[in-house]
Design a protein around this motif. Structure first.
Motif, PDB file in Angstrom:
ATOM      1  N   VAL A 319       0.851  -1.198   0.000  1.00  0.00           N
ATOM      2  CA  VAL A 319       0.000   0.000   0.000  1.00  0.00           C
ATOM      3  C   VAL A 319       0.889   1.251   0.000  1.00  0.00           C
ATOM      4  O   VAL A 319       1.924   1.294   0.684  1.00  0.00           O
ATOM      5  CB  VAL A 319      -0.932  -0.009   1.228  1.00  0.00           C
ATOM      6  N   LYS A 320       0.477   2.244  -0.767  1.00  0.00           N
ATOM      7  CA  LYS A 320       1.268   3.467  -0.896  1.00  0.00           C
ATOM      8  C   LYS A 320       1.343   4.201   0.448  1.00  0.00           C
ATOM      9  O   LYS A 320       0.374   4.264   1.198  1.00  0.00           O
ATOM     10  CB  LYS A 320       0.645   4.373  -1.950  1.00  0.00           C
ATOM     11  N   GLU A 324       5.091  -0.388   6.755  1.00  0.00           N
ATOM     12  CA  GLU A 324       5.042  -1.544   7.656  1.00  0.00           C
ATOM     13  C   GLU A 324       5.597  -2.788   6.938  1.00  0.00           C
ATOM     14  O   GLU A 324       5.434  -2.957   5.723  1.00  0.00           O
ATOM     15  CB  GLU A 324       3.605  -1.799   8.081  1.00  0.00           C
ATOM     16  N   GLU A 325       6.247  -3.644   7.700  1.00  0.00           N
ATOM     17  CA  GLU A 325       6.775  -4.893   7.182  1.00  0.00           C
ATOM     18  C   GLU A 325       5.876  -6.054   7.634  1.00  0.00           C
ATOM     19  O   GLU A 325       5.574  -6.172   8.825  1.00  0.00           O
ATOM     20  CB  GLU A 325       8.208  -5.118   7.669  1.00  0.00           C
ATOM     21  N   VAL A 326       5.482  -6.879   6.683  1.00  0.00           N
ATOM     22  CA  VAL A 326       4.629  -8.031   6.975  1.00  0.00           C
ATOM     23  C   VAL A 326       5.209  -9.271   6.308  1.00  0.00           C
ATOM     24  O   VAL A 326       6.021  -9.175   5.382  1.00  0.00           O
ATOM     25  CB  VAL A 326       3.181  -7.807   6.472  1.00  0.00           C
ATOM     26  N   THR A 327       4.775 -10.419   6.770  1.00  0.00           N
ATOM     27  CA  THR A 327       5.206 -11.660   6.116  1.00  0.00           C
ATOM     28  C   THR A 327       4.375 -11.883   4.854  1.00  0.00           C
ATOM     29  O   THR A 327       3.234 -11.410   4.740  1.00  0.00           O
ATOM     30  CB  THR A 327       5.032 -12.869   7.052  1.00  0.00           C
ATOM     31  N   LEU A 328       4.948 -12.593   3.925  1.00  0.00           N
ATOM     32  CA  LEU A 328       4.287 -12.810   2.636  1.00  0.00           C
ATOM     33  C   LEU A 328       2.996 -13.610   2.798  1.00  0.00           C
ATOM     34  O   LEU A 328       2.026 -13.415   2.053  1.00  0.00           O
ATOM     35  CB  LEU A 328       5.242 -13.543   1.674  1.00  0.00           C
ATOM     36  N   GLY A 329       2.961 -14.506   3.778  1.00  0.00           N
ATOM     37  CA  GLY A 329       1.746 -15.286   4.000  1.00  0.00           C
ATOM     38  C   GLY A 329       0.562 -14.449   4.430  1.00  0.00           C
ATOM     39  O   GLY A 329      -0.595 -14.799   4.147  1.00  0.00           O
TER      40      GLY A 329
END
Length: 330
Positions: A319-320, A324-329
């Motif tokens: 999202v522009k 934030e960093e999230v896991t691919l799952g």
């Protein structure tokens, strides 16, 4: 005439008629007996012929069943061609070597019918021992092993290469060729075959050279076919600077994005499901990476351990203006 003469004539006539009636009766009694005995003899002979034919038919079927035991259920080859006489039961349990290979690939199979149906697309559950062989050869076992091994397959077993088995008949192919196995008809090579082979090899070289020249543009064409920029994540979204080889292993070989709903081909290449299905539909039934024959039904999910590693990769939120960093799952 006088009365005594008339009486004598009438007595003679009555005697002649009585004699004729006796002859007719004896003839009538004798006539049906001879055909009756003949009919009984014919019926007895027909019964003996039927018994002989039935016994011959039974022996032929038994010989046919014995001949089937020397042939492979899948390819029709003879076990006598193998110097070690190796064979595997069609309805038996999977051997330890294949079980170890399946465990390594995180697969499960306890009996051969499941594996034969998956690899060769044949159902052996309703086989009859008078029509179908009950074993398959070690060569077909090697094809199954290559299917589930990590080594790229070098031998391609064609879909239409499996044998079609029929009941025993007067023109039975099995009983005539059981010693050497059932093989397809081969064309007799012509005396001018050497020159033709050279021409074919030269044309093949030209075709391979042309393909190598076009290979540079093929990736851009495939990217235009898939058109998945808006639905797949770029490898630039990864938060960690992974090695180049690792990034290649987790990216689709068509769109070069991070694998989304990954699938594995028979030749062990990984693609996004969306990308490979579009390419197979537009460009033909072969792998885009190595041009090995590939069909949509051959696509399988990768092993669970690889999927768990893929889902735990840390990526930036797409999202522009979101850092934030999230896991691919997720």
């Amino acid at each position: 005439k006088s009365l005594p003469e008339e009486s004598c004539l009438s007595n003679n006539a009555n005697g002649k008629m009585a004699a004729s009636f006796d002859k007719v009766n004896t003839a009538m009694t004798l006539m049906p007996q001879e055909p009756f005995h003949r009919g009984q003899n014919l019926n007895n002979s027909m019964q003996t012929i039927d018994k002989d034919a039935f016994s011959v038919n039974q022996t032929e079927i038994e010989v046919h069943r014995i001949n089937l035991q020397h042939l492979c259920r899948i390819c029709g080859g003879s076990f006598k061609n193998d110097p070690y006489k190796r064979s595997h039961p069609v309805h038996g349990p999977v051997d330890d070597e294949m079980q170890a290979l399946l465990r390594k690939k995180e697969r499960r199979a306890t009996s051969w019918p499941d594996l034969l149906n998956k690899v060769f697309k044949i159902d052996v559950r309703e086989d009859m021992d008078t029509i179908h062989p009950t074993n398959f050869c070690h060569n077909c076992w090697s094809v199954i092993q290559r299917k589930f091994s990590s080594v790229p397959c070098e031998v391609y077993f064609p879909r239409k290469g499996t044998m079609e088995w029929h009941p025993h008949s007067t023109r039975c192919v099995v009983c005539g060729t059981s010693s050497r196995g059932i093989k397809r008809k081969k064309q007799i090579p012509s005396p001018q075959g050497g020159g033709k082979l050279r021409i074919i090899a030269e044309r093949a070289r030209k075709i391979m050279y042309a393909r190598s020249q076009k290979q540079v543009n093929s990736k851009s064409i495939m990217k235009k076919i898939t058109n998945c920029k808006k639905i797949h994540l770029s490898t630039k979204m990864l938060t960690v600077d992974y090695p180049v080889d690792f990034v290649k292993s987790i990216s689709c070989q068509i769109c070069e994005h991070i694998l989304a709903d990954p699938v594995e081909t028979t030749c062990k290449h990984l693609f996004c499901r969306h990308c490979i299905l579009k390419c197979l539909k537009v460009m033909g039934s072969y792998c885009p990476s190595c041009r090995y024959p590939c069909f949509p039904t051959d696509l399988v999910n990768p092993v669970r351990s690889f999927l768990s590693i893929l889902n735990t990769l840390a990526v930036r939120c797409p999202v522009k203006d979101c850092h934030e960093e999230v896991t691919l799952g997720k």
